[in-house]
Scaffold this active site. Sequence first.
Site: not given
Length: 689
Positions: A102, A125
Amino acid sequence: MKQTATSVVADGVALITLDNPPVNALSASLRQGLQAELEKAFDDEAVGAIVLLCAGRTFIAGADITEFGQPWQPPSLPDLCTMLDDAPKPVIAAIHGTALGGGFELALACHYRVAAQSAKVGLPEVHLGLLPGAGGTQRVPRIVGAEVALEIITSGRQIKAAEALALGLVDAVVDDAALQDEALAFARRIMVDGGAKPRIRDRADALRADRDRPELFTAFAAANARRFKGVVAPAAIIEAVEAAVRLPFNEGLAKETALFERLVTSPESAAQRHVFFAEREAARVPDIGPDTSAIDIGSVGVIGAGTMGGGITMNFLNAGIPVTLVETSQEALDRGLATIRRNYEATAAKGRMTAAQVEQRMGLITPSLDLAALAEADLIIEAVYESMDVKTDIFARLDRIARQGAILASNTSFLDLNRIAGATSRPEWVVGLHFFSPANVMRLLEVVRGAATSKPVVATAMRLAKRIGKVAVLSGVCDGFIANRLLAPRGAQAEAMMLEGTPIAEIDRVLVDYGFAMGHFQMMDLVGLDVIGRNATERTVMGDLVAAGRLGQKRGAGYYDYDEKRRSRPSDVTDRLIKEVAAAHGVAHAPTSGDEALLARLLYPVVNEGAKILEEGIALRASDIDIAAVLGYNWPVYRGGPLFWADQVGLDRIVADMRQLEAVHGESFRPAPLLVRLAEAGRRFGDGA
Ligand code: T1G
């Protein structure tokens, strides 16, 4: 805990600084702070451009993983990205350290990205069983195209600033020390040039070619099917990137969000997040705090240049630590040095190391035939034949040679460290450093704490592990320590079922379907039946196979027969031997069938052994046992390890099934007291024993 966002304005540029040690994870309070500072800057007429910077050692390293599984607090990360998309003024991300997940997605939602020369960016991720859930799967393809985006996002790799610049993922690369000044200057230039606000979401040129390649995504999935077996995130990533090519941005974003929500609630992602934190928790030793002094390790001695000694040596060379490598003969020494060189040259051949780096590493080795050469080493690691007599003799000699204050370590994989330490006058300086083969590859390092091992020695070993790229798990002294002891019951049950008439191919298949890279018998054939060896006093199938010259893959025959491409097929010879040995031991023909029944036979005893290891205090915590299995035996990471998996199965169910198996197969299936206590209390290993 800081978790602050502050801003100052100078020359029309608002400098927003985020500060949430240690890695600026985007916690809810940090997101709220950033939102407030952005709104302030957007509304401030004196501000013409905005620079987003992070304090500490790195730009944002991602969403705050500790918040997963809890109700999301506004603003979400996608909300912040949308806020940047709609920004009335240009926003420049100033990236240092590692902008990951992020954090990088937030930077991609900014209008520009200025990176420090040593910075790296990435979307890891996938290692958490997730996909980038804040626009990464939609923005990255718009810069680099779908094919490169698929590689970047499914690999989760970190991309150096220079490559990121070449790919267009960042707009400028500057000296590390000048990052803030250069980012501010970049902002001022943007203002002077009219304050353009280019948005990645508006770019479509990189996707046009992809729209004419419908086969791209299925081909990528097929080409990586083996790598993606068992894990769920890669397929979702492929689907999200394909949406970027086929759909308008907002629809693609909606698709990404739906896929993310599905992944974040999956058992696979829960398992992978468990492993992420368990790896870091393992470094914590309750009675050894950060204030415990450690010994500075500037030089290492390794005794034994065989498979283990050579691999161990490479770990220290890779960390730039010189090694004196001692053997008993020049021939053994030369063979060990040649193996180390060959390994490095193989890495160089793949472009992952330069020839100069190979020479630099080889130059750190001082070969010797004399233990006295270790007199000044800070740490000496014995990696010789697994014989107590050999080891105690070496440690007695080291006691006379090594300088006071040197750490004496044994790589023994199951011998009693206390007896080895007892061969010296300084048992408090003796520790076990149990590496897993291949020692330069496997990340698990069992740090074996003897009864007399001092706290500074334990602290040194635990911290040294991270320095050489290992994950240390502290173990007490027992036969097999943690990982080997944990997995031994799986092998015992595999061989018991073999004699009962369960086809070995079925036993191996169910382990591979569960997620192991290979089954028990396939692994034995790979390692080599003569290498594994057994001090078997009774007749065994393995003993018969070795006697028949069927040593495994290397001989084209072991438990299985192998073709010229080393593809395995069941062997009539092995089947005959199994029947003969079973008859010799009076084993009744009672094959096990059905995946659940096979897995219960194979893996419940591992869970049970884990409960015993925990109860005996050999391991500090359940998650350490999971990490030992995942990093030492390639237990599938998306299962989280044996005890995490047991929690998901349900301890009450495991205890009940084990009691039924105990009635048939005896005490191998007697549930450990801790397992029974947890099951009866409705608790889990994850709740803490
Ligand atoms: N959230 C919470 N804590 C984190 C964290 C994170 N993202 N990353 C690290 N920590 C903690 C870690 O547990 C440890 O805690 C300390 O920081 C130091 O970490 C929407 C959903 C950045 C390369 O996967 O790869 O963004 O043990 O020991 O070796 O698309 O941390 O000290 O208490 O590893 O220098 C994506 C994960 C998240 C990056 C630094 N990001 N982190 O390595 O230190 S999901 C990641 C790392 C996401 C979005 C999605 C490494 C590092 P403690 P460390 P390090």
